[in-house]
Every structure is written in C-alpha cells, then in structure tokens.
Design a protein around this motif. Structure first.
Motif, PDB file in Angstrom:
ATOM      1  N   PHE A   1       0.820  -1.203   0.000  1.00  0.00           N
ATOM      2  CA  PHE A   1       0.000   0.000   0.000  1.00  0.00           C
ATOM      3  C   PHE A   1       0.865   1.269   0.000  1.00  0.00           C
ATOM      4  N   TYR A   2       1.990   1.204   0.695  1.00  0.00           N
ATOM      5  CA  TYR A   2       2.906   2.343   0.685  1.00  0.00           C
ATOM      6  C   TYR A   2       3.355   2.654  -0.742  1.00  0.00           C
ATOM      7  N   PHE A   3       3.728   1.604  -1.462  1.00  0.00           N
ATOM      8  CA  PHE A   3       4.192   1.802  -2.841  1.00  0.00           C
ATOM      9  C   PHE A   3       3.055   2.323  -3.724  1.00  0.00           C
ATOM     10  N   ALA A   4       1.859   1.752  -3.519  1.00  0.00           N
ATOM     11  CA  ALA A   4       0.716   2.181  -4.317  1.00  0.00           C
ATOM     12  C   ALA A   4       0.370   3.640  -4.046  1.00  0.00           C
ATOM     13  N   LEU A   5       0.453   4.048  -2.778  1.00  0.00           N
ATOM     14  CA  LEU A   5       0.164   5.442  -2.437  1.00  0.00           C
ATOM     15  C   LEU A   5       1.194   6.380  -3.067  1.00  0.00           C
ATOM     16  N   GLY A   6       2.438   5.945  -3.077  1.00  0.00           N
ATOM     17  CA  GLY A   6       3.472   6.754  -3.710  1.00  0.00           C
ATOM     18  C   GLY A   6       3.197   6.968  -5.187  1.00  0.00           C
ATOM     19  N   GLN A   7       2.750   5.912  -5.856  1.00  0.00           N
ATOM     20  CA  GLN A   7       2.415   6.024  -7.276  1.00  0.00           C
ATOM     21  C   GLN A   7       1.159   6.868  -7.479  1.00  0.00           C
ATOM     22  N   ALA A   8       0.249   6.803  -6.508  1.00  0.00           N
ATOM     23  CA  ALA A   8      -1.001   7.551  -6.632  1.00  0.00           C
ATOM     24  C   ALA A   8      -0.774   9.056  -6.591  1.00  0.00           C
ATOM     25  N   LEU A   9       0.303   9.482  -5.968  1.00  0.00           N
ATOM     26  CA  LEU A   9       0.562  10.915  -5.882  1.00  0.00           C
ATOM     27  C   LEU A   9       0.747  11.553  -7.254  1.00  0.00           C
ATOM     28  N   ASP A  10       1.137  10.758  -8.230  1.00  0.00           N
ATOM     29  CA  ASP A  10       1.379  11.287  -9.574  1.00  0.00           C
ATOM     30  C   ASP A  10       0.170  11.114 -10.495  1.00  0.00           C
ATOM     31  N   ARG A  11      -0.953  10.625  -9.946  1.00  0.00           N
ATOM     32  CA  ARG A  11      -2.148  10.424 -10.763  1.00  0.00           C
ATOM     33  C   ARG A  11      -3.110  11.596 -10.595  1.00  0.00           C
ATOM     34  N   THR A  12      -3.991  11.773 -11.538  1.00  0.00           N
ATOM     35  CA  THR A  12      -4.998  12.824 -11.464  1.00  0.00           C
ATOM     36  C   THR A  12      -6.116  12.422 -10.524  1.00  0.00           C
TER      37      THR A  12
ATOM     38  N   ASP B   1      -8.653   9.706 -11.652  1.00  0.00           N
ATOM     39  CA  ASP B   1      -8.139   8.405 -12.077  1.00  0.00           C
ATOM     40  C   ASP B   1      -8.910   7.299 -11.352  1.00  0.00           C
ATOM     41  N   PRO B   2      -9.530   6.375 -12.070  1.00  0.00           N
ATOM     42  CA  PRO B   2     -10.303   5.295 -11.428  1.00  0.00           C
ATOM     43  C   PRO B   2      -9.453   4.392 -10.546  1.00  0.00           C
ATOM     44  N   LEU B   3      -8.159   4.340 -10.810  1.00  0.00           N
ATOM     45  CA  LEU B   3      -7.296   3.504  -9.976  1.00  0.00           C
ATOM     46  C   LEU B   3      -7.226   4.021  -8.541  1.00  0.00           C
ATOM     47  N   LEU B   4      -7.441   5.325  -8.360  1.00  0.00           N
ATOM     48  CA  LEU B   4      -7.433   5.879  -7.013  1.00  0.00           C
ATOM     49  C   LEU B   4      -8.613   5.354  -6.206  1.00  0.00           C
ATOM     50  N   VAL B   5      -9.767   5.250  -6.849  1.00  0.00           N
ATOM     51  CA  VAL B   5     -10.951   4.703  -6.180  1.00  0.00           C
ATOM     52  C   VAL B   5     -10.712   3.250  -5.791  1.00  0.00           C
TER      53      VAL B   5
END
Length: 203
Positions: free
Chosen positions: A152-163, A166-170
């Motif tokens: 989840f830490y890695f996923a959150l880090g990647q999420a910071l660069d998404r709009t 972005d459906p992946l954030l949901v």
C-alpha cells in the motif's frame, strides 16, 4: 598599560631620573588582575572596586564571578547542543524509535513524499502522547512485516502522480479501506479474547 591608566585603574608611577616610568611588582600584580577580570567580562567600574577591596572581599567576588562563568558555560553548551540538533533532521523532534521507523520506510523504497507525510503525522502524536509511542510503534513494526501493507505504501506513492479522476485511485481507496477494516476487526477480537482470559472465573 596606557589604556588602564586612562581608565583610572592603574596609577602611573613617577618618572625616574632617566625619564622612564618604572613599575614595581605590585603594579604588575594589579595589571594581571585587571586583565584577567576584564577578559572574564567584569565591567571596568567593578574592577576598580575590586582593586580597592580587601583579600576576603576580593576572594568572595572572584567566587561570584566564577559561578557566573560556569553558568554561562552551561548555557552555551546547551546552545551548542541545540545548534547541533538543527542538523539532525528528524531527530530534532522525534524519538529514536520513530526515526528508525522512517529510516526503515526509506530503506524499503517508500516514496519520500509518503515518508514526509508520515513524519509530519508523528510529530503531533509524539508531542501529545509521548508515553504511547512505544505501543503505536510496535503496531507499525507488525504492519511493516506484512507484504500487503508495504504494498500500500508503494501504491500510495504512485497515486501521488495520478490525477484526481483516475479510477485507480478509487480502487486503491477501496482496497485500503477493506484492509484497515480487517486490521480493526482482528485487533478487536484479540482485545476481546485477552479481556476474557483475564477475567476471574465465577460460579
């Protein structure tokens, strides 16, 4: 010599037949006293009083000056320690176990932005309830032993660069909510079991 003559701290001796001023041993002792007191930060007006004091008064004054100097040294030492802490980064406001936790996150490759957010979250917690830090940190260590949680830490880090849309954030938010709910349920069952086992048996 001329400086202390001008300040009235050291009397000028009479000139001899050759036109020179010759200083005796008493003058040299007074000069050493004046310079030592002045270098210790004693005002010239106070030095003038001390030179006229008797031995007992002079010794008491020197003891007071030494006490003041030792207090100033301790204060300056504290200033040095605080200045040194300014270069210590997280150590300035966080206990070692929290700093170690943040370093572990960095070693795992967690995005530094996430690490900074977690650090900023720990600061008010430590300030408000420092006695609970070991308990909270023990839980964090358990969580970091779970690959899914680290993921989840890695996923959150990647999420910071998404709009924001972005459906992946949901999807990530839903997965994280499910995981946290499981953690709460498991901890709740553990707490309930512990309380039951500690309850005295009754007929």
């Amino acid at each position: 010599m001329r400086h202390y003559h001008a300040k009235g701290l050291l009397p000028e001796p009479e000139r001899d037949h050759s036109g020179y001023r010759r200083y005796d041993a008493t003058a040299m002792v007074d000069l050493i006293r004046i310079r030592t007191l002045a270098e210790a930060g004693v005002p010239l007006a106070r030095i003038r009083e001390l030179l006229r004091a008797d031995e007992e008064e002079f010794a008491a004054a020197v003891a007071d000056i030494d006490k003041r100097l030792r207090a100033e040294i301790r204060q300056r030492q504290r200033h040095r320690e605080r200045i040194a802490h300014l270069a210590a980064g997280d150590n300035l406001v966080l206990p070692p176990m929290v700093v170690d936790h943040l370093d572990r996150l960095r070693a795992l490759g967690v995005d530094e932005r996430i690490v900074r957010v977690e650090r900023d979250g720990w600061i008010p917690l430590v300030a408000r309830s420092p006695e609970r830090v070991p308990e909270w940190m023990a839980r964090k260590c358990e969580q970091l032993d779970d690959p899914q949680f680290v993921g989840f830490y890695f996923a959150l880090g990647q999420a910071l660069d998404r709009t924001d849309d972005d459906p992946l954030l949901v999807e990530l938010a839903e997965e994280l909510a499910v995981y946290i709910t499981q953690l709460v349920d498991e901890r709740g069952r553990t707490t309930s079991t512990t309380r039951t086992s500690n309850r005295p048996w009754s007929r």
